[in-house]
Each structure stands twice: as structure tokens, then as C-alpha cells.
Design an enzyme around this catalytic site. Structure first.
Site, mmCIF file in Angstrom:
data_model
loop_
_atom_site.group_PDB
_atom_site.id
_atom_site.type_symbol
_atom_site.label_atom_id
_atom_site.label_comp_id
_atom_site.label_asym_id
_atom_site.label_seq_id
_atom_site.Cartn_x
_atom_site.Cartn_y
_atom_site.Cartn_z
ATOM 1 N N ASP A 94 -10.348 1.549 19.337
ATOM 2 C CA ASP A 94 -11.355 2.647 19.556
ATOM 3 C C ASP A 94 -11.290 3.319 21.199
ATOM 4 O O ASP A 94 -11.109 4.380 21.363
ATOM 5 C CB ASP A 94 -12.752 2.137 19.194
ATOM 6 C CG ASP A 94 -13.080 0.724 19.898
ATOM 7 O OD1 ASP A 94 -12.382 0.294 20.678
ATOM 8 O OD2 ASP A 94 -14.170 0.166 19.734
ATOM 9 N N GLU A 107 -21.425 -4.686 10.224
ATOM 10 C CA GLU A 107 -20.046 -4.500 10.878
ATOM 11 C C GLU A 107 -18.851 -4.150 10.318
ATOM 12 O O GLU A 107 -18.083 -3.370 10.756
ATOM 13 C CB GLU A 107 -19.682 -6.083 11.280
ATOM 14 C CG GLU A 107 -20.444 -6.751 12.708
ATOM 15 C CD GLU A 107 -20.074 -5.764 13.802
ATOM 16 O OE1 GLU A 107 -20.903 -4.627 14.230
ATOM 17 O OE2 GLU A 107 -19.630 -6.339 14.841
ATOM 18 N N GLU A 146 -14.057 -7.024 28.507
ATOM 19 C CA GLU A 146 -15.347 -6.798 28.624
ATOM 20 C C GLU A 146 -15.991 -7.134 29.983
ATOM 21 O O GLU A 146 -17.075 -6.220 30.475
ATOM 22 C CB GLU A 146 -16.204 -8.350 27.901
ATOM 23 C CG GLU A 146 -15.686 -8.171 26.517
ATOM 24 C CD GLU A 146 -16.356 -7.099 25.495
ATOM 25 O OE1 GLU A 146 -17.268 -6.450 26.050
ATOM 26 O OE2 GLU A 146 -16.010 -7.105 24.365
ATOM 27 N N GLU A 174 -23.251 2.500 18.796
ATOM 28 C CA GLU A 174 -22.395 3.464 18.530
ATOM 29 C C GLU A 174 -22.614 4.881 17.694
ATOM 30 O O GLU A 174 -22.621 5.979 17.913
ATOM 31 C CB GLU A 174 -21.107 3.137 17.931
ATOM 32 C CG GLU A 174 -19.859 2.290 18.971
ATOM 33 C CD GLU A 174 -20.391 0.977 19.331
ATOM 34 O OE1 GLU A 174 -21.331 0.442 18.627
ATOM 35 O OE2 GLU A 174 -19.823 0.142 20.136
HETATM 36 C C1 DMJ Z 1 -19.547 -1.795 23.892
HETATM 37 O O1 DMJ Z 1 -19.498 -3.099 24.720
HETATM 38 C C2 DMJ Z 1 -18.781 -0.767 24.246
HETATM 39 O O2 DMJ Z 1 -19.133 0.281 23.660
HETATM 40 C C3 DMJ Z 1 -17.160 -1.143 23.564
HETATM 41 O O3 DMJ Z 1 -16.316 -0.254 23.739
HETATM 42 C C4 DMJ Z 1 -17.268 -1.423 22.155
HETATM 43 N N1 DMJ Z 1 -18.550 -1.626 21.727
HETATM 44 C C5 DMJ Z 1 -19.600 -2.315 22.501
HETATM 45 C C6 DMJ Z 1 -20.804 -2.218 21.949
HETATM 46 O O4 DMJ Z 1 -20.723 -2.171 20.275
#
Ligand code: DMJ
Length: 755
Positions: free
Chosen positions: A252, A346, A105, A364
Site C-alpha cells: 500500500d 480486516e 512503524e 483508511e
Molecule cells: C497506519 O499505521 C498507516 O496508515 C499505515 O500505512 C497502514 N495503516 C495503518 C492504520 O491502519
């Protein structure tokens, strides 16, 4: 043209107003805290609020939301605010905090935020109009933060620890971290864009080297049979800890970064890897319009019957890959879910019910909507964007910003506004309603990180790579599609209806379509059906001959008959006869996991409960277990053919030629009678056949008088007309060929990405 410009201006203004509301709320009530608590109208300071577990690992007492928002300010043309915010960042933000943060993060939000803002600051400075005081302060801060994250990479494998103490690193006794043994695949595999950019911009190769090493390990550890990766990996020995494999939570952005590392750095190693994984994803995980997790070692087995909202980024990535058809399909499915629940929950089931009702204002879906609009030019995607805007205002807006939704079913709010809402959501929405010429930068010159921070694609040519590692075999150069990204102009010159033809198959996805019985057709027993969830490549209306399940063995003797829905795959019972078989319940009843009673099922028609996975997946599994047919039974209580329109089961988007057994669908009342009969009599023999060929009916059944070529299963124990009992024992029947779309070929027209 004028209309669209006015429409754009209207929505851009609305988005700007919403952004101001969110950003000003943060600055007024929360700054310098990391996040805004929009219900309490105050900042969230870690340690002062109740601990929320892992999600608090984003908070490093470094004014997270401010940094994450910086380059959004530029894109939204708020240049005064940007200059002001950069000054605040340089003046106020410190990283020497004794606090344990998530490496992932902090990298995507803070390091990425600083780099995106540095690049923007530099562009504005070069133009000579503002930021003249700027001396790369943000880049220096990014480098300092990079060094504070680096201790996480000090493992034998090279995979990073999931957390680091910003002041004390990992091994220091004061660090309060370093005991973890696992990390998620996305956590280890989402460093390369930011770390490579930091290396190239600062001239220090150490960051790119470490991120690259982590990528190399994940690649090496892929399952060689399936080419898939798991969700959680041991950082010390590289063993997979969780072997479920999908494109959403946990994995992802690893896939995203392989693709984008190629675009940013021009290194084909990343693209080769991406393409290998992508083929595996499309083979096993993509079941258009669904994306379902599978077991990486046994990828034909779905491991769960729900999807998470993070996978909503994937259609956007598919656009970058040039694979528009599945992108359109999945995006449409997601749109239908948002129509039903206002936002993407979610997690939601394959039947589009809420599995986990939270919605933390994730971007997203807006991201994929933006990419699809740019790729297709279809104004439909503007309408989708409009609905996102409206729903945010109606269901998430509060006096102090926008609040996450605790449960989409109740609409209750949660006291959080995550920084990605400002970093990503507003960028994608604003871009959706903007012509390129209306933006302060040339957007084509940038790639979006996973947090939507802007990095210049010129990096690979203006800044030399720190080292090369192109030792992996290269894909064939003549495979243009493998080295390409799509050009909307090339793919869809003024042809937005292309996307519509794909979407139309999915527009009744979240509700059962209504059967419309045309009077003339109904006399022939032919229904016109709309499609239900499991549809693919099928016109909206299609004539389907209803089937029956006729109970043959005593005491039923053909007198008990249930109307059943047909399938578009498996034995075509209108053309091929099928012999009598006794029925047996599948274990598990949904047939979504390994079949536990395969030995007993051999030679029987299996009964399987609808739900949890696709009809085709169940059919495949049961056929493999030895069942000679499948009767699916509706899981919705109280449904019956008397009052529920029939529908047709359609495949999972993959070729279904391998499914050769006959299939029929019973509503739950009929299903309950059938299972009760089984419980009472233990042996129940049934016939699956078209309604018009029901045994014992005074209809024209001449065709049945003729023994078929492989006839041989003469029935002795039924009391209806003996002339009807020469039935074939059908095995090895060829199913109707899958109607294959040619659309994926269209995206073969490509524009090679050039640097
Ligand atoms: C974001 O912090 C980024 O896109 C991350 O890769 C996963 N998703 C969150 C938001 O949903």
C-alpha cells in the site's frame, strides 16, 4: 449554507468529544505506556502483557500514542493540550531503549509524529502566541531517532531490515535482531517522506539518501513485464519472496509514497514511477469496484478472492492522482461493506462476506471519504462520515476509550486502541466536517504522511534537495494528466451529481437485486432486473431477455429446460445463434485459478461455480482454455429460478470485448440437476438460447427456420421439430461493445500542482 454550518458544528463537536474521550483515557490510564488497553483501563507495556507477535513491534517504550497524537491536537485546535503534550514528550520520552522495534512503524508513527509536531510547533511559535520556549527539541529527538533507525539500512541491497534494536542497532550481538532476510514492500518503501523531511529540516542528507536508495531498489526490482511489485522481498539479494501484487497489505504505502514524494519534494522521478505503477494497477488489479491481488509475473491471474481493509486508502490516493471515477466506485463498494458489517472487516470476499472479522479501528475508509468529499463537494460523503462517527460510538466506544472490534460478526471487543486511531481517524473525520477557514493552519500547505502526519509542501523550495538524481527518462511534458492533481473547483463546479451517477451503479452491490416483472413485459418474457455484485456502467433497471439451457442429448431430447440468467458480455444470444455443445465441469470448479483440464474442455461448454472471482475472469480463463461457452452455477445453496429473481451478469469494469463465448447463469437447484445429469450420463449436450426460442415450443420460431450464414451444425439426435435444427456453430462472434463511461475524461480537466 447556514444549515451546513450548523451540521458541521454539530459533528465537529461530536468528534471533539470523542477525541477527548479517547485521548484523555490514554493520558489518564495509560501514559507513559505506548498504548491504551481500553477494556482493562491501563497502559500496554511491552513485556508485561502477553506477546502478540509482530504487532507488538510498534511498541518501543517511547510513549507511542502521545507522539502519534501531537499534530492531531493542533489540527483539532487543542493548542493548550498540544503545548502541554510537547513538554511531556521532551521531558519524558527516551529512545535509548534496549528494545526491538519495527523500522516501518517507528518511522511512520514516531519519526513522522515528531516531525509533524515540530512543524506545528514552529508554526505556532512563529505566530508569537505560544510555544515561545520551543528550541527545536522535537527535531533533535527526530534526528536522534533517525540515527537509531539508520543501521537497518546496512544491507548489500540497500533495502532496510524490518526490525532494529533502538539501543544496539542490527549487527551488534546484543541486538536480538538482524537475522531476518525479508521485508515487505511497504516496509522498505515507506521511508522517503519522513527521512527526506528529516534531512531537509536537519541539514543532514544521510536519511534521504538511504530512503531514496531503498525506493530505487524496489523500482529496479519491479516486474518489467507487468510493472507490478510483489509483497515481500529479500533484503540481501532483492529477490521477490512473495509475488502476489495488490494495493493493500504489504504494498500500500509504497505506491502512496511515490506519489507523495513527488508532491513533497517536487522530484518527477517519483511521479514517473508512480504513473508507471498506476497504469499497471489500473490494468491488472483494479476491477472496479474491486481491487484484487494478482500474480506480478502473470497479472491476468487473480491470486485471491478477498480484499483487505488496508486497500481502503487507495480511493484517496486516486483522488490525488485525479482519477476520480474508480475512486468513487471503490469507495462506494467499501461503504456498502461497512453498511453490512458496521466496519470494514480486516478482509472480505469479492462477495462482500467476512473473510477475517477483526477491525482495529483503522482510518483508511475515513481518509478516502475525506478526500472524496474535498474532490467532489458531494454531501453524500458527509453522510458517510456521519455513519463512521455513529458506528464508532455505538460499536467501539467503551468507558476507557474506544476498543478494536475482534469480530465484526459478533461485535466483540479487543483490548487495544492503536495509536493510529488518534493520529489518523480523528484528523480525517474532523477535516471532513471543517471549512478550511475554521482550521488553525492552512491545510493546503501540507501533505499527509501515511500516518496522517503533516509535512509542509514548501520543503522542496525552502530546503534544497540533498542531491539530485533525475536521471530517469521523463514522461512527455505535454501529458498534463501525468503531472497533475485535481482541483475540485475545476473538476466539479457545483456539480456534485457527477459522483452520484457513478455511485448509483453500485448501490445494490452487497445484495442480489430484485427482478421486477412488469406485466406487459413479462408476456414477452422480458424481465426488468436490478443489478448484482458484478455490475459496471449499467443503468439500475435494464430489460433483459431470460435464457434457457435446454438439454438436447438422449434421454432428455429437449424436454429438460432450465431458466438461465444472461450476461451483458460474451455472445449476445438474442442476436447470434449458438450450436449444440456437450458440457464439462471446469477444474478448478470455480475457474478462478489456472484451468487444469483445458485439454478435455476443448470444444465443450464449461460448468463453473460462481464465487471467488469475477464472472468475467472465469469466462476469460475458460475461453482461453478452449471452452465454447460457460454455464455459471450459483454457489448459494437452495437458490432456484422459481423463487429467486434472475439477474444479469455484468463485466468486471474492464473492456470485455475479448470474451466472445456464450454465457448463462443457473441457480443452484438447476445447476445441481444439470451436474447430476452429467454424472449419470457422462455426455450431456445442451443448447443455450433465449427463452422465447426454446426448441419444440409452439412459438413463432420462423427466424430459426432460416439457416444462418454459417449454419452447418444440423442436429440429428433430437426428437423435436426437425425444422428447427439448422443452427449455427457460432465462433468469433462480436460481443456487444462495452458501454464506456466518458467520466474519466472529465477528470482530464486539471490544475497543475505548483510549488
Ligand atoms: C497506519 O499505521 C498507516 O496508515 C499505515 O500505512 C497502514 N495503516 C495503518 C492504520 O491502519
Amino acid at each position: 449554507m447556514l444549515h451546513i454550518l450548523i451540521y458541521f458544528i454539530f459533528f465537529r463537536d461530536q468528534i471533539l468529544e470523542m477525541f477527548d474521550h479517547a485521548y484523555n483515557s490514554y493520558m489518564d490510564y495509560a501514559y507513559p505506556a505506548d498504548e491504551l488497553m481500553p477494556l482493562s483501563c491501563r497502559g500496554r507495556v511491552r513485556g508485561l502483557e502477553p506477546n502478540r507477535g509482530d504487532i507488538d513491534d510498534s511498541l518501543g517504550k517511547f510513549s507511542l500514542t502521545l507522539i502519534d497524537t501531537l499534530d492531531t491536537l493542533v489540527l483539532l485546535n487543542k493548542l493548550d493540550e498540544f503545548e502541554e503534550a510537547v513538554k511531556k514528550t521532551v521531558r519524558d520520552v527516551r529512545f535509548d531503549n534496549d528494545i526491538v522495534v519495527s523500522v516501518f512503524e517507528t518511522n511512520i508513527r514516531v519519526l513522522g509524529g515528531l516531525l509533524g509536531a515540530h512543524v506545528m510547533a514552529d508554526v505556532l511559535k512563529q505566530r508569537g502566541e505560544r510555544m515561545q520556549w520551543y528550541r527545536d527539541e522535537l527535531l533533535h529527538m527526530a534526528k536522534e531517532l533517525g540515527f537509531r533507525l539508520l543501521p537497518a539500512f546496512n544491507t548489500t541491497s540497500g533495502l532496510p531490515y524490518p526490525r532494529v534494536n533502538l539501543r544496539y542497532g542490527v549487527v551488534n550481538p546484543l541486538s536480538r535482531t538482524g537475522t531476518e532476510s525479508d521485508t515487505c514492500t511497504a516496509c522498505a518503501g515507506t521511508m522517503i517522506l519522513e527521512f527526506a523531511a528529516l534531512s531537509r529540516l536537519s541539514g543532514d542528507p544521510i536519511f534521504e539518501e538511504n530512503a531514496r536508495k531503498a525506493m530505487d531498489v524496489l523500482w529496479e526490482k519491479r516486474q518489467r513485464g507487468s510493472d507490478l511489485v510483489g509483497t515481500v522481498i529479500n533484503i540481501h539479494n532483492g529477490d521477490w519472496v512473495r509475488r502476489d501484487s495488490g494495493v493493500g497489505a504489504g504494498i500500500d504505502s509504497y505506491y502512496e509514497y511515490l506519489m507523495k514524494a513527488y508532491i513533497l519534494l517536487g522530484d518527477k522521478v517519483y511521479l514517473n514511477r508512480f504513473n508507471t505503477h498506476y497504469s499497471a494497477i489500473m490494468k491488472y488489479i483494479s476491477q472496479p469496484p474491486l481491487l484484487l491481488n494478482v500474480h506480478m509475473h502473470n497479472p491476468t491471474v487473480n491470486v485471491r478472492s478477498w480484499m483487505d481493509s488496508l486497500l481502503a486508502f487507495f480511493p484517496g490516493l486516486q483522488v490525488l492522482r485525479g482519477d476520480l471515477k474508480p475512486a468513487i466506485e471503490t469507495h462506494e463498494m467499501l461503504y456498502q461493506v461497512t453498511k453490512q458489517h458496521n466496519f470494514l472487516p480486516e478482509a472480505f470476499t469479492t462477495e462482500f462476506r467476512v473473510h477475517w472479522g477483526q477491525h482495529p479501528l483503522r482510518p483508511e475508509f475515513a481518509e478516502s471519504t475525506y478526500f472524496l468529499y474535498k474532490a467532489t463537494g458531494d454531501p453524500y460523503y458527509l453522510k458517510v462520515g456521519q455513519s463512521i462517527v455513529e458506528k464508532l460510538n455505538t460499536h467501539a466506544r467503551v468507558p476507557c476509550g474506544f476498543a478494536a472490534v475482534q469480530d465484526v460478526r459478533t461485535g466483540t471487543h479487543e483490548d487495544r486502541m492503536d495509536s493510529f486511531f488518534l493520529a489518523e481517524m480523528f484528523k480525517y473525520l474532523y477535516l471532513l466536517f471543517s471549512e478550511k477557514s475554521q482550521l488553525p493552519i492552512n491545510i493546503d500547505d501540507y501533505i499527509f504522511t501515511t500516518e496522517a502526519h503533516l509535512l509542509p509542501v514548501s520543503l522542496s523550495t525552502t530546503q534544497p534537495p540533498c542531491h539530485t538524481n533525475n536521471t530517469e527518462p521523463q514522461a512527455h511534458e505535454d501529458d498534463l494528466f501525468s503531472y497533475s492533481c485535481p482541483s475540485a473547483q475545476t473538476l466539479f463546479p457545483n456539480n456534485p451529481t457527477f459522483a452520484k451517477t457513478i455511485r448509483d451503479s453500485y448501490k445494490y452491490l452487497t445484495g442480489v437485486g430484485r427482478a421486477q416483472q412488469a406485466s406487459s413485459d413479462s408476456q414477452k418474457g422480458v424481465y426488468k432486473l436490478k443489478l448484482v455484485a458484478e455490475v459496471s456502467h449499467t443503468p439500475e433497471h435494464e430489460e433483459v431477455v431470460p435464457l434457457i439451457v435446454q438439454l438436447i442429448s438422449p434421454p432428455f431430447l429437449g424436454q429438460t429446460v432450465f431458466t438461465a440468467g444472461p450476461a451483458k458480455f460474451g455472445t449476445d444470444l438474442t442476436k447470434q445463434q449458438h450450436g449444440v455443445s456437450s458440457i464439462m465441469k471446469s477444474v478448478p470448479y470455480t475457474a478462478c485459478g489456472p484451468i487444469e483440464n483445458a485439454v478435455e474442455l476443448q470444444g465443450h461448454i464449461a460448468l463453473a461455480l460462481r464465487g471467488d472471482c469475477m464472472f468475467a475472469a472465469k469466462a476469460r480463463r475458460l475461453q482461453e482454455a478452449g471452452a465454447t461457452g460457460v454455464i455459471f452455477i450459483d454457489h448459494r445453496e437452495g437458490s432456484s429460478s422459481a423463487d429467486t429473481p434472475l439477474f444479469q451478469m455484468v463485466g468486471d469494469g474492464e473492456p470485455t470485448d475479448d470474451i466472445t463465448v456464450p454465457l448463462a447463469f443457473l441457480f443452484s437447484k438447476e445447476g445441481a440437476t444439470l451436474t447430476a445429469a452429467l454424472e449419470e450420463h457422462h455426455n450431456v449436450d445442451v443448447l443455450l438460447l433465449p427463452k422465447e426460442k426454446q426448441l419444440g415450443k409452439e412459438t413463432n420460431n420462423e427466424a430459426w427456420d432460416q439457416p444462418s450464414e454459417n449454419a452447418g451444425c444440423a442436429m440429428e439426435n433430437v426428437s423435436t421439430k426437425p425444422r428447427l435444427y439448422h443452427l449455427s456453430s457460432s465462433r468469433g462472434i462480436t460481443s456487444p461493445p462495452l458501454v464506456k463511461g466518458v467520466l474519466s475524461c472529465i477528470v482530464g480537466t486539471i490544475l497543475i500542482c505548483t510549488k
